[in-house]
Design a protein around this motif. Structure first.
Motif, mmCIF file in Angstrom:
data_model
loop_
_atom_site.group_PDB
_atom_site.id
_atom_site.type_symbol
_atom_site.label_atom_id
_atom_site.label_comp_id
_atom_site.label_asym_id
_atom_site.label_seq_id
_atom_site.Cartn_x
_atom_site.Cartn_y
_atom_site.Cartn_z
ATOM 1 N N ASP A 6 0.829 -1.196 0.000
ATOM 2 C CA ASP A 6 0.000 0.000 0.000
ATOM 3 C C ASP A 6 0.865 1.248 0.000
ATOM 4 N N ARG A 7 1.891 1.207 0.839
ATOM 5 C CA ARG A 7 2.737 2.388 0.944
ATOM 6 C C ARG A 7 3.477 2.662 -0.344
ATOM 7 N N HIS A 8 3.976 1.594 -0.954
ATOM 8 C CA HIS A 8 4.889 1.816 -2.063
ATOM 9 C C HIS A 8 4.226 1.770 -3.415
ATOM 10 N N HIS A 9 3.066 1.180 -3.479
ATOM 11 C CA HIS A 9 2.404 1.086 -4.786
ATOM 12 C C HIS A 9 1.623 2.340 -5.114
ATOM 13 N N GLN A 10 1.408 3.181 -4.100
ATOM 14 C CA GLN A 10 0.606 4.377 -4.332
ATOM 15 C C GLN A 10 1.264 5.348 -5.287
ATOM 16 N N ARG A 11 2.602 5.329 -5.306
ATOM 17 C CA ARG A 11 3.288 6.355 -6.072
ATOM 18 C C ARG A 11 3.326 6.004 -7.553
ATOM 19 N N GLY A 12 2.773 6.897 -8.330
ATOM 20 C CA GLY A 12 2.925 6.763 -9.771
ATOM 21 C C GLY A 12 2.065 5.664 -10.362
ATOM 22 N N ALA A 13 1.528 5.940 -11.506
ATOM 23 C CA ALA A 13 0.643 4.989 -12.163
ATOM 24 C C ALA A 13 1.395 3.703 -12.525
ATOM 25 N N SER A 65 3.313 1.750 -10.920
ATOM 26 C CA SER A 65 3.218 0.618 -10.018
ATOM 27 C C SER A 65 1.789 0.471 -9.505
ATOM 28 N N SER A 66 0.900 0.308 -10.417
ATOM 29 C CA SER A 66 -0.497 0.142 -10.030
ATOM 30 C C SER A 66 -0.644 -1.154 -9.247
ATOM 31 N N ALA A 67 -1.601 -1.187 -8.348
ATOM 32 C CA ALA A 67 -1.751 -2.339 -7.457
ATOM 33 C C ALA A 67 -2.234 -3.578 -8.202
ATOM 34 N N SER A 68 -2.811 -3.398 -9.371
ATOM 35 C CA SER A 68 -3.345 -4.560 -10.071
ATOM 36 C C SER A 68 -2.214 -5.333 -10.739
ATOM 37 N N VAL A 69 -2.123 -6.610 -10.406
ATOM 38 C CA VAL A 69 -1.074 -7.443 -10.952
ATOM 39 C C VAL A 69 -1.602 -8.119 -12.208
ATOM 40 N N ASP A 70 -0.811 -8.088 -13.242
ATOM 41 C CA ASP A 70 -1.183 -8.699 -14.513
ATOM 42 C C ASP A 70 -1.506 -10.186 -14.311
ATOM 43 N N PRO A 71 -2.725 -10.612 -14.669
ATOM 44 C CA PRO A 71 -3.101 -12.020 -14.450
ATOM 45 C C PRO A 71 -2.230 -12.998 -15.230
ATOM 46 N N TYR A 75 4.911 -5.790 -19.116
ATOM 47 C CA TYR A 75 4.404 -5.552 -17.763
ATOM 48 C C TYR A 75 5.559 -5.320 -16.786
ATOM 49 N N LEU A 76 6.574 -6.160 -16.854
ATOM 50 C CA LEU A 76 7.702 -6.042 -15.917
ATOM 51 C C LEU A 76 8.455 -4.725 -16.123
ATOM 52 N N GLN A 77 8.655 -4.351 -17.373
ATOM 53 C CA GLN A 77 9.374 -3.106 -17.661
ATOM 54 C C GLN A 77 8.599 -1.896 -17.148
ATOM 55 N N ALA A 78 7.288 -1.937 -17.311
ATOM 56 C CA ALA A 78 6.468 -0.791 -16.892
ATOM 57 C C ALA A 78 6.395 -0.664 -15.372
ATOM 58 N N ASN A 79 6.657 -1.762 -14.660
ATOM 59 C CA ASN A 79 6.499 -1.743 -13.212
ATOM 60 C C ASN A 79 7.799 -2.003 -12.443
ATOM 61 N N ALA A 80 8.910 -2.021 -13.151
ATOM 62 C CA ALA A 80 10.202 -2.299 -12.522
ATOM 63 C C ALA A 80 10.547 -1.228 -11.503
ATOM 64 N N GLY A 81 11.522 -1.535 -10.659
ATOM 65 C CA GLY A 81 11.913 -0.609 -9.599
ATOM 66 C C GLY A 81 12.418 0.729 -10.102
ATOM 67 N N ASP A 82 12.922 0.784 -11.333
ATOM 68 C CA ASP A 82 13.405 2.048 -11.887
ATOM 69 C C ASP A 82 12.562 2.512 -13.074
ATOM 70 N N ALA A 83 11.350 1.992 -13.188
ATOM 71 C CA ALA A 83 10.450 2.473 -14.242
ATOM 72 C C ALA A 83 10.063 3.912 -13.912
ATOM 73 N N VAL A 113 3.871 -14.585 4.760
ATOM 74 C CA VAL A 113 2.665 -15.297 4.281
ATOM 75 C C VAL A 113 1.874 -14.520 3.238
ATOM 76 N N ASN A 114 1.916 -13.196 3.326
ATOM 77 C CA ASN A 114 1.132 -12.392 2.378
ATOM 78 C C ASN A 114 1.997 -11.760 1.295
ATOM 79 N N ALA A 115 3.119 -12.406 1.010
ATOM 80 C CA ALA A 115 4.062 -11.834 0.036
ATOM 81 C C ALA A 115 3.434 -11.639 -1.339
ATOM 82 N N GLN A 116 2.572 -12.587 -1.756
ATOM 83 C CA GLN A 116 1.983 -12.436 -3.080
ATOM 84 C C GLN A 116 1.112 -11.189 -3.171
ATOM 85 N N GLN A 117 0.621 -10.733 -2.026
ATOM 86 C CA GLN A 117 -0.152 -9.491 -2.003
ATOM 87 C C GLN A 117 0.757 -8.280 -1.814
ATOM 88 N N GLY A 118 2.042 -8.497 -1.773
ATOM 89 C CA GLY A 118 2.985 -7.390 -1.636
ATOM 90 C C GLY A 118 3.188 -6.945 -0.201
#
Lengths: 137, 163
Positions: free
Chosen positions: B24-31, B33-39, B90-98, B153-158
């Motif tokens: 929640d804290r880190h995904h808020q910044r910038g479009a 890293s949107s919270a929705s994970v590509d299925p 997807y990975l490029q758009a959401n990478a740590g330095d995107a 335990v909740n790693a998949q949810q970030g």
């Protein structure tokens, strides 16, 4: 697929147990058709050979994965674990009813796992044998 | 700094205590890293291990990983080309330095380095050096450093945070 191959193919499948539904039959029929194309003398799949493949140890693939059982365990009804520790649901159809029901998915995993374990792709006969074994489990 | 001795997956308990979800804290910044994970990413990159959050590695690392799936850490993880491209995008758009992402997770990573593993990034090493005994990763229930879920335990949810 012509009617004739279809009939010929269903003859190979006549012995598949009741556990397997139409989706599994369709996947097996595709492998049977491929097997027949590759070898006109093909006479049918063997669950026994599939079992042997499942338990075999290979030295020709990648070193960390010498056998299907490396991840799937010696017992197909049991859940397995990947090298990264993730649970893999059992391969036995009796425990996981949606196994071998989606040709593309099944193909993808044969493609990867046969290469990792054996160092080559599996033949249509090997794939059909393997599924024939797993649907009796 | 609190010192935690971990009896295998028991660590999970410690990590469940309070605090804002890391995601929640880190995904808020910038479009980006949107919270929705590509299925597709979840399905295709989440079958042998969890689908790791793209933010843990830079774009160049994901490119390197995605360019050698036939020899992926000692296994064949090949994909059809269309799927591979979709996941790379997807990975490029959401990478740590995107563009627009929070680069906190890449702190200390030299631009000359292209780690293939999250577990070799300075951030990850730092976080785990402090509080995790090396033997904890060898526990049969954990098996691998890459088995994040064994401890988080909740790693998949970030969600990784303890407190």
């Amino acid at each position: 697929m012509t009617i004739r191959t279809l009939l010929a193919v269903s003859a190979f499948l006549a012995a598949t147990p009741a556990l397997a539904g139409s989706a599994q039959h369709a996947v097996l029929a595709r492998y049977a058709a491929e097997a027949k194309t590759a070898d006109p003398g093909f006479t049918g799949f063997s669950a026994e050979r599939g079992k042997a493949l499942f338990h075999a140890k290979f030295a020709t693939g990648k070193p960390d994965t010498p056998s299907c059982t490396t991840c799937h365990t010696e017992n197909p009804k049991q859940e397995g674990r990947t090298r990264a520790g993730k649970i893999v649901p059992p391969l036995a159809l009796s425990v996981k009813a949606d196994r071998y029901s989606d040709f593309a998915e099944t193909e993808k995993w044969f493609g990867r796992n046969c290469d990792s374990v054996i160092g080559r792709t599996c033949t249509p006969v090997e794939k059909g044998d393997f599924i024939s074994y797993m649907i009796t489990q | 700094m609190r010192r935690i001795s971990i009896a295998a997956a028991a660590a999970a308990v410690l990590l469940a205590t309070g605090g804002l979800a890391w995601a929640d804290r880190h995904h808020q910044r910038g479009a980006a890293s949107s919270a929705s994970v590509d299925p597709i990413y979840l399905k295709e990159c989440g079958s042998c291990h969890m689908a790791f959050q793209p933010q843990f590695l830079p774009v160049r690392s994901w490119q390197a990983v995605m360019n050698d799936l036939a020899d992926h850490f000692g296994e064949n993880a090949s994909l059809g080309e269309t799927t591979r491209q979709a996941i790379l995008t997807y990975l490029q758009a959401n990478a740590g330095d995107a563009p627009g992402s929070n680069t906190r997770l890449l702190r200390g990573l030299a631009s000359s380095k292209t780690p293939l593993r999250i577990t070799e990034t300075p951030y990850w090493v730092r976080e785990h050096q402090k509080e995790v005994r090396p033997s904890a990763f060898l526990d049969p229930k954990v098996k691998s450093k890459a088995n994040c879920i064994a401890c988080h335990v909740n790693a998949q949810q970030g969600i990784y945070e303890g407190d």
